[in-house]
Design an enzyme around this catalytic site. Structure first.
Site, PDB file in Angstrom:
ATOM      1  CG  ASP A  85      -0.309  16.790  23.251  1.00 34.51           C
ATOM      2  OD1 ASP A  85      -1.528  17.025  23.202  1.00 34.51           O
ATOM      3  OD2 ASP A  85       0.177  15.861  23.921  1.00 34.51           O
ATOM      4  CG  ASP A 138      19.362  11.928  -8.791  1.00 33.75           C
ATOM      5  OD1 ASP A 138      19.218  10.864  -9.421  1.00 33.75           O
ATOM      6  OD2 ASP A 138      19.457  13.033  -9.343  1.00 33.75           O
ATOM      7  CG  HIS A 153      -2.059   0.909   1.201  1.00 32.61           C
ATOM      8  ND1 HIS A 153      -2.273   1.854   2.178  1.00 32.61           N
ATOM      9  CD2 HIS A 153      -3.066   1.064   0.305  1.00 32.61           C
ATOM     10  CE1 HIS A 153      -3.365   2.545   1.901  1.00 32.61           C
ATOM     11  NE2 HIS A 153      -3.866   2.083   0.776  1.00 32.61           N
ATOM     12  CG  HIS A 185      -7.326   8.502   0.176  1.00 36.14           C
ATOM     13  ND1 HIS A 185      -6.009   8.294  -0.181  1.00 36.14           N
ATOM     14  CD2 HIS A 185      -7.908   7.272   0.209  1.00 36.14           C
ATOM     15  CE1 HIS A 185      -5.808   7.001  -0.361  1.00 36.14           C
ATOM     16  NE2 HIS A 185      -6.935   6.358  -0.139  1.00 36.14           N
ATOM     17  CE  LYS A 233      -1.133   4.977  -1.420  1.00 37.18           C
ATOM     18  NZ  LYS A 233      -1.733   4.450  -0.189  1.00 37.18           N
ATOM     19  CE  LYS A 254      -4.200   6.535   3.169  1.00 44.21           C
ATOM     20  NZ  LYS A 254      -5.619   6.298   3.159  1.00 44.21           N
TER      21      LYS A 254
END
Length: 468
Positions: A392, A216, A209, A385, A211, A387
């Site tokens: 704090d 370089d 899952h 979408h 990405k 996450k």
């Protein structure tokens, strides 16, 4: 005679799986659930267990991972700054669980939504001199895929080595002609856990899952955004897709590349050795952050431990943005405990998700949240979408991992934990701004009186939460 032998073999296989359940030491409730399925659903119960019930931490299919990583040099550890010392237990937890250390020589740019993210990625790709590594769960045909192709074609002519990896399930719709075009221009293509006879059942439920984009070893990207035109064009059913990504420059990029190279070896069995690059310019804003990889073949449920620790460490507030909040018992207890202890716990979720069954399952926990004082905000105009977890004004997590069993136990995920006040405040302020246009559920009694039909649908979906 035939049926007698068939039944006998089935019973022997069932008892073999029972023995395996007992030896592997699953939670009693989970073991009992699988025993019930195996002995009440002929054939289907065993097939379901083989696909989604096997304990990958006890039965490592990817011994290649251990063989590859033990030959990699130990990543250097940064000395914690004064601000990071208050999080030393979390820093140590991550390092002890997965071996990924704190890095302090980094710059971080938080990117919001598809256009800004891909403009930044394409600009960075144009600067590549040595190599480009690209890894996505979803890589779909369309405008974005074509823009990638044109840039990669140009960089290949300049002599840049390029590797592209995608998940075989997430990118199932990617046309074979696109892959052939990449091969034609000299791009190496890797497919993670492809559909193959013999490994289909054992690997179907475990997906990559992540990405990740690496240029370089100097510039890296990670976050929640996939290569899909839905990030550019509004969805007619659920609205525009809102998501969060990160551009990283500095020492942490080497760790992102380490994740890619490990996954590349698992997918292709090809070892790639790329020396760590030293930045030509000194990083001005030194952002302490820690890359967190997790997967079903790790010794520990790393991402679950990290989320659990951040929740438990919250003293003032804990804000969470996530499309699929389907907490297990430990995460739910920690969220409720924080709220009941006086921590301002807020969840920002879309009013509807891209899967109806998941939507019902997500909503099945709302009553438990409201009863313990957790504030639920439903965004009506966009599909969220991202996450994100921020707490704090001190710490923020941005990455690929949802708060559900699939991300915490079954998928290969990558998050970045940022130990920095200014960036944490930036994430918090965006959260509060998004909540202004969201609908807040605050009345437990009113929500409890929702229709029995809704309660029935939510309860039925909740039964499937381990597989969602």
């Amino acid at each position: 005679m035939f049926w007698t032998i068939t039944i006998l073999l089935y019973v022997l296989l069932a008892f073999g799986i029972v023995a395996k359940l007992l030896i592997n030491g699953m939670r009693p409730s989970k073991s009992l659930a699988w025993l019930l399925a195996i002995f009440t659903i002929p054939i289907g119960g065993i097939l379901l267990y083989l696909m989604v019930g096997r304990n990958r931490r006890k039965n490592k299919l990817f011994t290649l991972k251990d063989d590859f990583t033990k030959n990699l040099p130990e990543p250097p550890r940064s000395k914690p700054t004064e601000n990071v010392k208050q999080h030393r237990n979390l820093v140590n937890l991550i390092y002890g669980s997965c071996g990924y250390p704190l890095t302090c020589n980094n710059s971080v740019e938080i990117l919001r939504d598809g256009k800004a993210t891909f403009d930044c990625i394409f600009n960075a790709l144009e600067t590549a001199k040595d190599h480009i590594h690209i890894q996505y769960y979803i890589f779909e045909d369309g405008e974005l895929a074509e823009r990638f192709f044109k840039i990669l074609e140009t960089k290949r002519k300049e002599g840049v080595s390029i590797r592209v990896m995608y998940d075989s399930v997430g990118s199932f719709s990617l046309d074979e002609s696109y892959k052939k075009r990449l091969n034609t221009i000299g791009v190496e293509v890797g497919q993670f856990l492809p559909f193959r006879l013999g490994k289909f059942i054992s690997s179907l439920n475990y997906r990559n899952h992540r990405k990740i984009v690496i240029i370089d070893n100097i510039i890296g990207f990670t976050g929640g955004i996939n290569v899909s035109d839905k990030y550019l064009k509004e969805d007619t059913e659920i609205g525009s897709w809102q998501d969060t990504h990160m551009k990283i420059e500095g020492d942490a990029v080497n760790l992102l590349n380490r994740i890619f190279l490990t996954d590349w070896y698992l997918a292709t069995e090809k070892e790639v050795k790329i020396p760590s690059n030293t930045l030509k310019k000194e990083i001005q804003h030194k952002i302490p952050l820690q890359i967190v990889p997790s997967g079903p073949d790790d010794d520990f449920a790393v991402m679950e431990q990290v989320y659990f620790k951040i929740i438990n460490n919250a003293k003032d507030y804990l804000y969470i943005v996530n499309p699929y909040i389907i907490p297990n018992h430990a995460i739910l207890q920690s969220l409720q405990t924080a709220a009941l202890s006086g921590v301002d716990v807020r969840l920002l979720i879309s009013a509807t998700t891209d899967y109806k069954m998941v939507d019902w399952c997500v909503r099945s926990y709302f009553e438990s949240y409201l009863k313990s004082g957790i504030k639920v905000h439903l965004h009506p105009d966009a599909f969220i979408h991202s996450k994100i977890m921020v707490s704090d004004d001190k710490i923020a997590s941005i990455g690929t991992a949802n708060l559900d069993n699939r991300s915490l136990q079954q998928n290969y995920e990558t998050n970045a934990i940022i130990y920095h006040e200014a960036l944490s405040i930036q994430v918090k302020e965006q959260f509060l701004k998004d909540c202004e246009s969201a609908i807040r559920l605050s009345d437990f009694d009113a929500y409890h009186k929702r229709s029995k039909r809704k309660k029935l649908l939510e309860g039925a979906a909740k039964l499937l939460s381990p597989m969602l």
